[in-house]
Design an enzyme around this catalytic site. Structure first.
Site, PDB file in Angstrom:
ATOM      1  N   LYS A 106      46.148  34.786  40.599  1.00 41.15           N
ATOM      2  CA  LYS A 106      46.030  35.379  41.202  1.00 41.15           C
ATOM      3  C   LYS A 106      46.675  36.143  42.401  1.00 41.15           C
ATOM      4  O   LYS A 106      47.052  37.001  42.279  1.00 41.15           O
ATOM      5  CB  LYS A 106      44.807  35.552  41.827  1.00 41.15           C
ATOM      6  CG  LYS A 106      44.218  35.300  42.632  1.00 41.15           C
ATOM      7  CD  LYS A 106      42.319  35.692  43.536  1.00 41.15           C
ATOM      8  CE  LYS A 106      41.982  34.634  44.149  1.00 41.15           C
ATOM      9  NZ  LYS A 106      42.720  34.985  45.990  1.00 41.15           N
ATOM     10  N   THR A 107      46.925  34.796  42.971  1.00 40.38           N
ATOM     11  CA  THR A 107      48.132  34.705  44.358  1.00 40.38           C
ATOM     12  C   THR A 107      49.179  35.291  43.677  1.00 40.38           C
ATOM     13  O   THR A 107      50.248  35.615  44.471  1.00 40.38           O
ATOM     14  CB  THR A 107      48.211  33.364  44.812  1.00 40.38           C
ATOM     15  OG1 THR A 107      46.773  33.034  45.366  1.00 40.38           O
ATOM     16  CG2 THR A 107      49.124  33.433  46.137  1.00 40.38           C
ATOM     17  N   ASP A 166      42.260  40.828  48.802  1.00 41.27           N
ATOM     18  CA  ASP A 166      42.177  39.481  48.181  1.00 41.27           C
ATOM     19  C   ASP A 166      40.770  38.965  48.293  1.00 41.27           C
ATOM     20  O   ASP A 166      40.524  38.502  49.469  1.00 41.27           O
ATOM     21  CB  ASP A 166      42.993  38.382  48.544  1.00 41.27           C
ATOM     22  CG  ASP A 166      43.134  37.188  47.515  1.00 41.27           C
ATOM     23  OD1 ASP A 166      42.675  37.555  46.663  1.00 41.27           O
ATOM     24  OD2 ASP A 166      43.719  36.165  48.080  1.00 41.27           O
ATOM     25  N   GLU A 167      40.099  37.999  47.673  1.00 42.67           N
ATOM     26  CA  GLU A 167      39.237  37.777  47.795  1.00 42.67           C
ATOM     27  C   GLU A 167      37.556  38.752  48.081  1.00 42.67           C
ATOM     28  O   GLU A 167      37.093  37.850  49.022  1.00 42.67           O
ATOM     29  CB  GLU A 167      38.847  35.868  48.732  1.00 42.67           C
ATOM     30  CG  GLU A 167      39.869  35.345  48.466  1.00 42.67           C
ATOM     31  CD  GLU A 167      39.121  34.279  47.602  1.00 42.67           C
ATOM     32  OE1 GLU A 167      38.236  34.372  46.426  1.00 42.67           O
ATOM     33  OE2 GLU A 167      39.837  33.260  47.024  1.00 42.67           O
ATOM     34  N   GLN A 172      32.010  32.937  42.407  1.00 45.75           N
ATOM     35  CA  GLN A 172      32.726  32.200  43.534  1.00 45.75           C
ATOM     36  C   GLN A 172      32.050  32.561  44.743  1.00 45.75           C
ATOM     37  O   GLN A 172      33.178  32.805  45.700  1.00 45.75           O
ATOM     38  CB  GLN A 172      33.619  31.977  43.461  1.00 45.75           C
ATOM     39  CG  GLN A 172      35.042  31.220  42.125  1.00 45.75           C
ATOM     40  CD  GLN A 172      36.166  31.359  42.120  1.00 45.75           C
ATOM     41  OE1 GLN A 172      36.785  30.415  42.888  1.00 45.75           O
ATOM     42  NE2 GLN A 172      37.315  31.753  40.720  1.00 45.75           N
ATOM     43  N   ARG A 192      37.168  22.871  41.068  1.00 45.24           N
ATOM     44  CA  ARG A 192      38.272  22.399  42.056  1.00 45.24           C
ATOM     45  C   ARG A 192      39.507  21.630  40.681  1.00 45.24           C
ATOM     46  O   ARG A 192      40.540  20.761  41.484  1.00 45.24           O
ATOM     47  CB  ARG A 192      38.031  21.842  43.095  1.00 45.24           C
ATOM     48  CG  ARG A 192      37.488  22.605  44.142  1.00 45.24           C
ATOM     49  CD  ARG A 192      38.171  24.321  44.014  1.00 45.24           C
ATOM     50  NE  ARG A 192      37.699  25.058  43.486  1.00 45.24           N
ATOM     51  CZ  ARG A 192      37.667  25.856  42.830  1.00 45.24           C
ATOM     52  NH1 ARG A 192      39.263  26.223  44.365  1.00 45.24           N
ATOM     53  NH2 ARG A 192      37.929  27.276  42.232  1.00 45.24           N
TER      54      ARG A 192
END
Length: 664
Positions: free
Chosen positions: A34-35, A212-213, A243, A600
């Site tokens: 996504k970044t 974002d997030e 998340q 992770r």
């Protein structure tokens, strides 16, 4: 500049990055790139002629914001000095610096952190002739934060004393011209409500907004940003409800539903292709998270290899668990060449960190622990540092305001307000105003308050004179004695002599550090030592990248490691018994937290659960594997990774070898 999105991104990413007008909701799974998509989307906006000054990109950490800005500049080759890529709180801070005068504050306000606020609450309680020992200050501050941000509407049982403390705390904050972390969102919203002209100016500037997030936004943060977006409706939010793990600090994944209601014209995109983890790790994560019912349907996939099985180890207790993990890291580092910096050990709670850190140390493995508090964050250290800052720079208004009633001197809020008003009218520092108040016959501050101001002023001047002999450590001791700091601690903690001794030893340690600094740097002094401290209270130091990362699952959000160890995967730890006692519905967030921990890992994942574990009282109890492990197909697990527990003699020998290596 011309960007070929179809060549640079996968089809889902390209579709999301090309849709730059209107409202968009992008559901981006863990490790889905996504970044990269966000970077290309903003570059595409610039390529299509949207002015950089009209773009606002918000995220949650300074690191993420910097990375976003750097990537966009690298991709476009432009300096983009007017592009705003920042955090919610930094953006709020910028607005307050420009407009806070409309809310009755001065533009040179100070930001209070948790320690500053706790000190202020203690001061307020004392000023109201209440007993500090009757209150848990940290819990009180959490309640006040919830009240200020609207997470709770009223104090339970309508406790009159708590309302009185809360009201006086708010008045003191304004009197001292300070804001706190919550205010960086609360006050801009209040500003927009009070001054529609300011809101319109901000709307005109930021016509295109990207968040974002998004799953980590609070209701207040969503309100803040939606007020700006309301006019032009060019808003893109990127997040993953799977998340969302920060409800305890106000995050609300249901903001996604609110966004859908407020922007019914939105387009929706899903990024499900994972570029981080192997197939088996993704299969475990997918099978786990489907047990949460209130979520956007998605399934992570990869066209990469399935990778190794997920290892499960069952040590007898936490000591053996720690040594097995340390041995596993050492073995993979030695045999596979994995850098120590590519290992992550994740736990549910801070209480599990100590045994793991000790085992790494005894294996000669360096580690960095995330989330630990700095020596310089301790209240007693911050108090005395502010005294020293005032000695070397009497123009430091923030330090003076912190210590003016620490210990309690009877210089109340009204006196502070008069000092501030006088200083502002004369355009002089607060200390100069205080010195004039101390001896002026027509001083607006009289009686005990004036005597206290006179005494403090004289003390600071005498300390400044004493500093000339370069004995800063001795001066620190003088200050501690003359202000009666130990006596203040006895008043605050009458039944905790060990805590008082601990705090005083911390001050002795500070004195030793200052003394060593001056001894090793004869050309430098106290001012130089204070200047070496970074903004967050830590001394500057070179950090090694090749260290094992030891952290809580919450702290691991946004990170990834080649090899991940999940320790303490037991019922009552994850899911947390405390969280479930508060609300059985918290099981969903506990599951999301475990999902985040699993995702992770890039290549190898090891899960550990003990047969027995000691509680906080040191008593041994039977430990059961986490119920979440039953939600993952057992075919993905293998029992161990070929580790053999060291016996006690081997461990002692290993420790002796390590000590011998360093000449002990």
């Amino acid at each position: 500049m011309s960007i070929d999105l179809a060549r640079e991104l996968n089809s889902e990413q390209a579709a999301a990055a090309s849709d730059i007008d209107g409202a968009s909701l992008i559901i981006a799974g863990a490790g889905s790139g996504k970044t990269r998509m966000i970077t290309y989307r903003i570059a595409n906006m610039l390529d299509k002629g949207i002015g950089e000054a009209n773009i606002l990109a918000l995220t949650f950490t300074n690191k993420a914001a910097k990375e976003m800005g750097d990537r966009i500049r690298e991709l476009t080759g432009l300096p983009l000095k007017r592009l705003t890529a920042t955090t919610f709180h930094s953006f709020g801070l910028g607005l307050l610096k420009q407009y806070i005068q409309y809310l009755g504050y001065k533009n040179n306000f100070t930001i209070y952190d948790t320690n500053d606020n706790m000190a202020l609450v203690r001061q307020v309680i004392t000023s109201l002739d209440l007993e500090v020992s009757d209150y848990n200050i940290f819990s009180l501050l959490q309640l006040f934060s919830d009240l200020k941000t609207g997470r709770v509407k009223e104090i339970q049982n309508k406790d009159g004393a708590l309302y009185q403390i809360y009201s006086e705390w708010l008045l003191c904050q304004k009197a001292y011209n300070v804001v706190d972390f919550d205010d960086l969102i609360v006050l801009p919203v209040r500003l927009f409500e009070k001054r529609p002209d300011v809101l319109e100016a901000v709307q005109e500037r930021y016509r295109y907004i990207m968040v974002d997030e998004f799953q980590d936004t609070s209701l207040l943060q969503y309100r803040f940003i939606s007020m700006i977006a309301r006019k032009y409706r060019n808003i893109c939010v990127v997040g993953d409800d799977d998340q969302s793990i920060y409800s305890w600090r106000g995050a609300n994944y249901r903001n996604i539903l609110s966004f859908e209601e407020d922007f019914p014209e939105r387009r929706e995109y899903k990024l499900e292709r994972n570029y981080r983890s192997s197939g088996n790790i993704l299969e475990a994560a997918n099978n786990l998270i489907v047990h949460n019912k209130e979520r956007k349907s998605k399934k992570l996939w990869t066209d990469g290899e399935s990778g190794s099985m997920i290892y499960v180890i069952s040590p007898s207790d936490e000591e053996e668990e720690a040594f097995l993990i340390a041995e596993g890291i050492k073995k993979r580092h030695r045999e596979k060449g994995v850098s120590y910096g590519d290992f992550g050990i994740l736990v549910r709670t801070n209480g599990l960190l100590a045994s793991l850190e000790n085992a790494l140390m005894e294996n000669g493995i360096s580690c960095q622990v995330s989330g630990g508090s700095s020596f310089f964050d301790r209240k007693e250290i911050r108090d005395l540092i502010c005294y020293l800052k005032l000695v070397v720079n009497s123009d430091d208004d923030a330090s003076l305001l912190r210590i003016i009633n620490t210990p309690r001197r009877g210089i109340g809020r009204t006196s502070v307000e008069k000092l501030r008003a006088y200083a502002e009218s004369r355009k002089i520092p607060l200390f100069d105003a205080m010195t004039e108040f101390a001896y002026a016959a027509d001083s607006p501050v009289k009686g005990k308050s004036q005597e206290s101001i006179r005494k403090l002023s004289a003390q600071v001047l005498s300390w400044q004179n004493a500093l000339k002999d370069r004995q800063s450590a001795r001066l620190l001791g003088t200050i501690i004695d003359e202000i009666g700091y130990r006596e203040m601690l006895y008043e605050e903690y009458p039944d905790k002599p060990k805590l008082i001794d601990f705090k005083m030893k911390s001050l002795d340690f500070l004195s030793g550090r200052i003394s060593r600094f001056e001894k090793n740097n004869p050309e430098l002094g106290l001012r130089d030592y204070l200047n070496l401290m970074s903004l967050d209270g830590k001394e500057n130091s070179d950090r090694e990248d090749d260290k094992v990362n030891l952290m809580t699952m919450h702290a691991s959000k946004g990170l990834e490691f080649d090899t991940v160890y999940l320790a303490g995967i037991e019922d009552n730890i994850i899911p947390s018994s405390r969280a479930l006692e508060e609300d059985p519905k918290n099981i969903d967030e506990e599951r999301r937290l475990f999902y985040v921990a699993i995702t992770r890992a890039r290549r190898m994942l090891t899960i550990s659960h003990c047969e027995h574990r000691k509680d906080r009282m040191g008593e041994n109890h039977l430990a059961l594997p986490s119920r979440f492990l039953e939600e993952i197909p057992q075919s993905l697990f293998t029992e161990d990774e070929g580790l053999v527990a060291e016996n006690q003699e081997d461990r002692i020998g290993m420790l002796n070898d390590l000590l011998g290596k360093y000449g002990f």
